[in-house]
Every structure is written in C-alpha cells, then in structure tokens.
Enzyme design. Sequence first.
Site, PDB file in Angstrom:
ATOM      1  N   LYS A  35       0.912  -1.150   0.009  1.00 21.18           N
ATOM      2  CA  LYS A  35      -0.254   0.419   0.059  1.00 21.18           C
ATOM      3  C   LYS A  35       0.899   1.466  -0.312  1.00 21.18           C
ATOM      4  O   LYS A  35       1.663   1.266   0.836  1.00 21.18           O
ATOM      5  CB  LYS A  35      -1.090  -0.181   1.382  1.00 21.18           C
ATOM      6  N   ASP A  62      -3.887   4.335  -1.817  1.00 21.70           N
ATOM      7  CA  ASP A  62      -4.463   4.985  -0.772  1.00 21.70           C
ATOM      8  C   ASP A  62      -4.531   6.391  -0.724  1.00 21.70           C
ATOM      9  O   ASP A  62      -3.804   6.595   0.409  1.00 21.70           O
ATOM     10  CB  ASP A  62      -4.247   4.349   0.511  1.00 21.70           C
ATOM     11  N   LYS A  64      -7.410   8.126  -1.568  1.00 20.22           N
ATOM     12  CA  LYS A  64      -8.218   9.234  -0.270  1.00 20.22           C
ATOM     13  C   LYS A  64      -8.836  10.145  -1.217  1.00 20.22           C
ATOM     14  O   LYS A  64      -8.785  11.503  -0.970  1.00 20.22           O
ATOM     15  CB  LYS A  64      -7.939   8.642   0.584  1.00 20.22           C
ATOM     16  N   ASP A  67     -13.011  15.043  -4.123  1.00 19.05           N
ATOM     17  CA  ASP A  67     -13.028  16.475  -5.254  1.00 19.05           C
ATOM     18  C   ASP A  67     -13.659  16.580  -5.335  1.00 19.05           C
ATOM     19  O   ASP A  67     -15.054  16.014  -6.176  1.00 19.05           O
ATOM     20  CB  ASP A  67     -11.936  16.547  -5.559  1.00 19.05           C
ATOM     21  N   THR A 126     -12.199   5.968  10.027  1.00 21.46           N
ATOM     22  CA  THR A 126     -11.844   5.083  11.406  1.00 21.46           C
ATOM     23  C   THR A 126     -11.384   5.668  11.788  1.00 21.46           C
ATOM     24  O   THR A 126     -12.030   5.336  13.850  1.00 21.46           O
ATOM     25  CB  THR A 126     -11.249   3.844  11.200  1.00 21.46           C
ATOM     26  N   ARG A 218       1.707  -2.762  11.311  1.00 17.33           N
ATOM     27  CA  ARG A 218       3.028  -2.535  11.864  1.00 17.33           C
ATOM     28  C   ARG A 218       3.402  -3.750  12.842  1.00 17.33           C
ATOM     29  O   ARG A 218       4.652  -4.437  13.490  1.00 17.33           O
ATOM     30  CB  ARG A 218       2.956  -1.467  13.619  1.00 17.33           C
TER      31      ARG A 218
HETATM   32  O1  C5P Z   1      -0.262  -0.282  11.493  1.00 21.25           O
HETATM   33  P1  C5P Z   1      -1.690  -0.923  10.822  1.00 21.25           P
HETATM   34  O2  C5P Z   1      -1.704  -2.141  10.938  1.00 21.25           O
HETATM   35  O3  C5P Z   1      -2.178  -0.196  12.479  1.00 21.25           O
HETATM   36  O4  C5P Z   1      -1.579  -0.006   9.836  1.00 21.25           O
HETATM   37  C1  C5P Z   1      -3.083   0.308   9.207  1.00 21.25           C
HETATM   38  C2  C5P Z   1      -2.532   0.022   7.587  1.00 21.25           C
HETATM   39  O5  C5P Z   1      -3.948   0.932   7.215  1.00 21.25           O
HETATM   40  C3  C5P Z   1      -2.133   2.118   7.530  1.00 21.25           C
HETATM   41  O6  C5P Z   1      -1.709   2.724   6.277  1.00 21.25           O
HETATM   42  C4  C5P Z   1      -2.975   2.955   8.083  1.00 21.25           C
HETATM   43  O7  C5P Z   1      -2.919   4.687   7.697  1.00 21.25           O
HETATM   44  C5  C5P Z   1      -4.207   2.310   6.935  1.00 21.25           C
HETATM   45  N1  C5P Z   1      -5.990   2.776   7.358  1.00 21.25           N
HETATM   46  C6  C5P Z   1      -6.259   2.229   8.975  1.00 21.25           C
HETATM   47  N2  C5P Z   1      -7.420   2.854   9.000  1.00 21.25           N
HETATM   48  C7  C5P Z   1      -7.861   3.065   7.920  1.00 21.25           C
HETATM   49  C8  C5P Z   1      -7.947   3.774   6.406  1.00 21.25           C
HETATM   50  C9  C5P Z   1      -6.631   3.291   6.849  1.00 21.25           C
HETATM   51  O8  C5P Z   1      -5.438   2.324   9.673  1.00 21.25           O
HETATM   52  N3  C5P Z   1      -9.864   3.423   8.044  1.00 21.25           N
END
Ligand code: C5P
Length: 239
Positions: A35, A62, A64, A67, A126, A218
């Site tokens: 991503k 991603d 998002k 516009d 979220t 992570r």
């Molecule tokens: O490290 P982690 O597993 O929390 O990363 C989740 C990824 O998904 C990050 O890049 C975050 O920006 C993205 N994301 C999210 N919640 C969303 C949309 C995207 O955590 N609603």
Amino acid sequence: MSISPSDRIIVPLDVSSEAEAIALIEKLPQVTFWKVGLELFVSSGSHILTELKSREKQIFLDLKFHDIPNTIAGACAAAARYGVDLLTIHATCGKAGLQHAQSAMQTSADQSGFPAPKLIAISLLTSISARTLAFELKIPLELPEYALEMALLAQDSGLAGAVCSPQEVAQLRQTCGDDFVLVCPGVRPLWAEAGDQKRTLTPIAALQAGADYLVIGRPITASADPRGAFERICQELEG
Ligand code: C5P
C-alpha cells in the site's frame, strides 16, 4: 481464480522516503501487495509506483481522493496509467463524482493497456467517532448505519468495493454481496500489539467475517523479525 492467503495481505509502506520504502520491500520479498499512502506519495512522488511495478508487485494506491467530479475523474484516470490495482476515493464525493471517476478510470486503463484498478470507497474514516459524526459533522445517523449507506452508495455508483473496519465487515458482506471487494485495516494477530487500532479482529476472524484483503502494518513492519511475522500470519490463515 482463488486468491492465496499471502496475496490477501496488503502491507503499508508507511515511511516518508523512497529509500526507506525500497529497504522495506527488500526486507520482505514474500510480500506481493503493497500500500502506498499519502505520506510516501507526497514526500517521494510517483516513482515508487514504477519501482513496485518493475518488481511485479500489486499496488494499493491509498490517496483517498475527494474533490469535484471533473477533478476526481482526472486523478483516477492518471492513477490508472500507473497500473495500480486498488485505488481509494471518498464515498462523500457523491454519486455523480463516483460514476464519473469510475468511467474515466476505465477509459484510461483501456487506453494504457493495464487492467482497470478496482475503485474502492472510503465509507467513513475510522478516526471519526460517533460523537464527531453527530456533533461536528452534524450527521443524524448512527455510525454503522452511515458507513453502510456510504458503502451502498459506492456500490450503486458502480464502484468495486469499500474500505471498512473489522466491526463493519460482516454486515457489509451480508448487505453488499459476494462480489463487492472489502478491504479491512485494523487487523491484529493475537500475538501483536494493538497500538492505536481499537476494536481489532485477528486476520483469520476478519477473513471469516467477509474481508477480501487485510491491511496489516506494524505487526509485520515493526516486528524484530518482519519476515517471520509475515510468514506466521500466512500460516495462521492457511491453517
Ligand atoms: O500499522 P497498522 O496495521 O495499524 O496500519 C494500518 C494501515 O491502514 C495504515 O497505513 C493506516 O493508515 C491504514 N488505514 C487504517 N484505517 C483506515 C484506513 C486505512 O488504519 N480506516
């Protein structure tokens, strides 16, 4: 064709330079789907997309988009020319904007010879709580109902799917049917720290609830053994 468990895991390149991104890609050669989000794209430009394509990786771009219809259509057409696989747009662009984006993207993909990306709607960030939705955004719907309405708007506008939280995935799968692509962040194996993600599901529970793709960052990228962490998740999904 069925998708293998490892191809269902999308790992975010949540870094701010191309050098760091490439180091991560090389550290995790088994990862097939990456991503690229706003931080990396804004700081290092589009070259990372070419780099990923040259390594035959799948790309979730991603950014998002949000516009007016004309601008959104131009941006989606441009993204299709990179040959990305998934692309995000806010459902709140409205039906005219979503339809225009979808058709401009399809035309551009046909002209450039790549398969059209799947255009995926952001139903609700979220980070927006029920309280923010009601008192700041003044939306008079319960949060799950609003997220569902936005997903249905996206589906009705011809989009391929939506990003949703683990809490919403079962209901969206039930309401939107089997062909609607659901991409789920906020996924955590039992052995990983939740960090700032709240109300998480495990990878297997998210797939069982109806997710097609899991965005897992992570627990893999911040692990002392990223390759081992990725393989452990794949094994759990296969088991
Ligand atoms: O490290 P982690 O597993 O929390 O990363 C989740 C990824 O998904 C990050 O890049 C975050 O920006 C993205 N994301 C999210 N919640 C969303 C949309 C995207 O955590 N609603």
